[in-house]
Design a protein around this motif. Structure first.
Motif, PDB file in Angstrom:
ATOM      1  N   LEU A  33      10.590  -3.615  -2.806  1.00  0.00           N
ATOM      2  CA  LEU A  33      10.143  -4.811  -2.095  1.00  0.00           C
ATOM      3  C   LEU A  33      10.720  -6.056  -2.771  1.00  0.00           C
ATOM      4  O   LEU A  33      10.471  -6.300  -3.958  1.00  0.00           O
ATOM      5  N   GLU A  34      11.469  -6.844  -2.013  1.00  0.00           N
ATOM      6  CA  GLU A  34      12.215  -7.977  -2.568  1.00  0.00           C
ATOM      7  C   GLU A  34      11.347  -8.963  -3.352  1.00  0.00           C
ATOM      8  O   GLU A  34      11.747  -9.411  -4.441  1.00  0.00           O
ATOM      9  N   PRO A  35      10.144  -9.350  -2.879  1.00  0.00           N
ATOM     10  CA  PRO A  35       9.370 -10.358  -3.611  1.00  0.00           C
ATOM     11  C   PRO A  35       8.990  -9.953  -5.035  1.00  0.00           C
ATOM     12  O   PRO A  35       8.707 -10.825  -5.854  1.00  0.00           O
ATOM     13  N   ILE A  36       8.955  -8.658  -5.336  1.00  0.00           N
ATOM     14  CA  ILE A  36       8.524  -8.232  -6.673  1.00  0.00           C
ATOM     15  C   ILE A  36       9.663  -7.572  -7.457  1.00  0.00           C
ATOM     16  O   ILE A  36       9.409  -6.823  -8.403  1.00  0.00           O
ATOM     17  N   ARG A  37      10.901  -7.854  -7.099  1.00  0.00           N
ATOM     18  CA  ARG A  37      12.018  -7.245  -7.809  1.00  0.00           C
ATOM     19  C   ARG A  37      12.276  -7.908  -9.164  1.00  0.00           C
ATOM     20  O   ARG A  37      13.126  -7.454  -9.925  1.00  0.00           O
ATOM     21  N   VAL A  58      -6.845   9.934  -3.106  1.00  0.00           N
ATOM     22  CA  VAL A  58      -7.482   9.159  -2.041  1.00  0.00           C
ATOM     23  C   VAL A  58      -7.239   7.657  -2.174  1.00  0.00           C
ATOM     24  O   VAL A  58      -7.523   6.888  -1.248  1.00  0.00           O
ATOM     25  N   GLY A  59      -6.741   7.214  -3.311  1.00  0.00           N
ATOM     26  CA  GLY A  59      -6.493   5.798  -3.512  1.00  0.00           C
ATOM     27  C   GLY A  59      -5.593   5.594  -4.713  1.00  0.00           C
ATOM     28  O   GLY A  59      -5.154   6.553  -5.352  1.00  0.00           O
ATOM     29  N   SER A  60      -5.320   4.342  -5.019  1.00  0.00           N
ATOM     30  CA  SER A  60      -4.436   4.049  -6.138  1.00  0.00           C
ATOM     31  C   SER A  60      -4.901   2.799  -6.868  1.00  0.00           C
ATOM     32  O   SER A  60      -5.607   1.954  -6.315  1.00  0.00           O
ATOM     33  N   TRP A  86       0.842  -1.207   0.000  1.00  0.00           N
ATOM     34  CA  TRP A  86       0.000   0.000   0.000  1.00  0.00           C
ATOM     35  C   TRP A  86       0.870   1.248   0.000  1.00  0.00           C
ATOM     36  O   TRP A  86       0.638   2.190  -0.754  1.00  0.00           O
ATOM     37  N   ARG A  87       1.880   1.265   0.857  1.00  0.00           N
ATOM     38  CA  ARG A  87       2.761   2.432   0.945  1.00  0.00           C
ATOM     39  C   ARG A  87       3.496   2.665  -0.363  1.00  0.00           C
ATOM     40  O   ARG A  87       3.795   3.801  -0.735  1.00  0.00           O
ATOM     41  N   LEU A  88       3.789   1.587  -1.088  1.00  0.00           N
ATOM     42  CA  LEU A  88       4.509   1.716  -2.348  1.00  0.00           C
ATOM     43  C   LEU A  88       3.627   2.271  -3.450  1.00  0.00           C
ATOM     44  O   LEU A  88       4.005   3.213  -4.149  1.00  0.00           O
ATOM     45  N   ILE A  89       2.434   1.717  -3.623  1.00  0.00           N
ATOM     46  CA  ILE A  89       1.625   2.139  -4.768  1.00  0.00           C
ATOM     47  C   ILE A  89       0.807   3.396  -4.494  1.00  0.00           C
ATOM     48  O   ILE A  89       0.304   4.023  -5.419  1.00  0.00           O
ATOM     49  N   PHE A  90       0.675   3.774  -3.194  1.00  0.00           N
ATOM     50  CA  PHE A  90      -0.051   5.000  -2.900  1.00  0.00           C
ATOM     51  C   PHE A  90       0.877   6.202  -2.788  1.00  0.00           C
ATOM     52  O   PHE A  90       0.470   7.279  -2.432  1.00  0.00           O
ATOM     53  N   GLU A  91       2.147   5.994  -3.093  1.00  0.00           N
ATOM     54  CA  GLU A  91       3.105   7.094  -3.082  1.00  0.00           C
ATOM     55  C   GLU A  91       2.616   8.199  -4.004  1.00  0.00           C
ATOM     56  O   GLU A  91       2.311   7.975  -5.168  1.00  0.00           O
ATOM     57  N   LEU A  99       5.765  -2.983 -11.779  1.00  0.00           N
ATOM     58  CA  LEU A  99       4.581  -2.474 -11.083  1.00  0.00           C
ATOM     59  C   LEU A  99       4.233  -1.125 -11.686  1.00  0.00           C
ATOM     60  O   LEU A  99       5.051  -0.198 -11.679  1.00  0.00           O
ATOM     61  N   ILE A 100       3.035  -1.012 -12.222  1.00  0.00           N
ATOM     62  CA  ILE A 100       2.574   0.213 -12.871  1.00  0.00           C
ATOM     63  C   ILE A 100       1.391   0.732 -12.072  1.00  0.00           C
ATOM     64  O   ILE A 100       0.426   0.000 -11.849  1.00  0.00           O
ATOM     65  N   SER A 101       1.450   1.980 -11.626  1.00  0.00           N
ATOM     66  CA  SER A 101       0.405   2.479 -10.732  1.00  0.00           C
ATOM     67  C   SER A 101       0.114   3.952 -10.964  1.00  0.00           C
ATOM     68  O   SER A 101       0.922   4.689 -11.534  1.00  0.00           O
TER      69      SER A 101
END
Length: 358
Positions: free
Chosen positions: A306-310, A326-328, A279-284, A314-316
């Motif tokens: 984040l290591e699991p998705i390296r 208010v969201g992403s 959440w913190r990553l994609i709501f940046e 990720l497109i946001s």
């Protein structure tokens, strides 16, 4: 990555990436010659591919294989060689409007429906965060000097909740700091300025103040405060139970990149059990958008913290209520994904949800 490519080199990099996205197979010069109108010989293509490998844009997974794009190669492809599909953007908007009639849907059902449509159109895992409550407003803000070089930033909301953060004041250009009394006076003036401009605004707007209005002698505090206000917002107002709607996992896990069970397990664990990190990553909050253009953030491979998705991309983008994010909405897939389509899908969905929430 700063690499200056000629038109020919760009064209061959573009063709290599396009072919690998379509086939998941390493690409050789003969294949490019047969399938793309590059206007040069196989030897020339081979030489250019060798040069692209030397600068880190392509690599060979095996010595006898053709070449595939690196994260840096994908980055140049995304930044310089493609244009998101306007046709697909329109199709996404039409699909959302046709299938999601706002008056017939609850908030949660609307987001669930949008997530399902996006996963179908993109072939990726779709991530949509639940909208954050932007009702909490700033009532008072104060900056207080605790000791030399240390300032306490205090924020009080309209519900009388108090949040604070201890900040290190950066050294000024001349390497010196003014007297304690001078800093106290400056902090009071800046606090008054912030209160007059921010009182009554959403907490999510804290970092969007126009610092050009701050008197020249206090511009020193501008970038420092902009960063600090964004940080206090992120620390104190990100919900611990942040929820992300996830769709399309089964589809994307069929891709050859996810054939390793352990890798699949770490991604699923992130999606199911560690959503606050995601959440913190994609709501940046993205940078200011160009007029009429939805800002989309593309993180490729190792650019993801984040290591699991390296090994993923990720497109946001954020969706908004008025001017407030208010969201992403985002899509997650292998680095070998159709970036033109994925970027168009995310931008169109974020735009649609922004219209819905406004």
């Amino acid at each position: 990555m700063q690499v200056q490519l000629t038109n020919r080199q760009q064209h061959i990099l573009w063709a290599t990436v396009r072919h690998y996205i379509a086939t998941a197979e390493p690409v050789g010069s003969k294949t490019l010659l047969e399938e793309y109108n590059l206007g040069v010989s196989s030897a020339t293509i081979r030489n250019v591919m060798g040069m692209l490998e030397k600068v880190g844009l392509l690599y060979q997974p095996h010595t006898s294989a053709g070449r595939i794009p690196s994260d840096s190669g994908y980055r140049i492809y995304v930044d310089q060689l493609i244009t998101p599909s306007e046709v697909l953007s329109l199709q996404v908007e039409q699909a959302l409007q046709k299938r999601l009639k706002l008056e017939d849907w609850s908030l949660e059902a609307l987001l669930h429906g949008a997530a399902q449509i996006l996963s179908t159109l993109s072939g990726c895992v779709t991530l949509i965060t639940m909208p954050q409550n932007s009702a909490a407003m700033l009532r008072h803000l104060q900056m207080v000097q605790i000791e030399a070089g240390k300032v306490m930033l205090i924020v009080v909301t309209d519900g009388y909740e108090t949040h604070s953060m201890l900040l290190d004041v950066p050294t000024r250009d001349n390497g010196n700091q003014p007297d304690v009394e001078v800093i106290d006076r400056e902090l009071q003036i800046v606090s008054n300025f912030l209160n007059s401009h921010l009182r009554g605004k959403s907490l999510l707007e804290l970092a969007n103040l126009d610092w050009t209005e701050l008197d020249r002698e206090f511009q020193y505090y501008g970038e420092f405060l902009k960063t600090s206000l964004a940080e206090i917002n992120r620390r104190n107002f990100t919900p611990a139970n942040a929820q992300i709607m996830v769709r399309g996992v089964s589809e994307v896990l069929r891709q050859p990149e996810f054939s390793q069970l352990q890798q699949v397990q770490t991604i699923i664990q992130l999606l199911e059990e560690e959503q606050e990190q995601l959440w913190r990553l994609i709501f940046e909050e993205p940078e200011a958008e160009e007029a009429g253009k939805q800002k989309v953030t593309v993180r490729i491979g190792a650019e993801n913290p984040l290591e699991p998705i390296r090994s993923c991309s990720l497109i946001s983008s954020t969706y908004r209520r008025g001017s407030v994010a208010v969201g992403s909405v985002g899509v997650l897939g292998p680095t070998r994904l159709d970036y033109e389509n994925a970027i168009a899908v995310v931008a169109a969905a974020a735009e649609y949800l922004s219209e819905a929430f406004s």
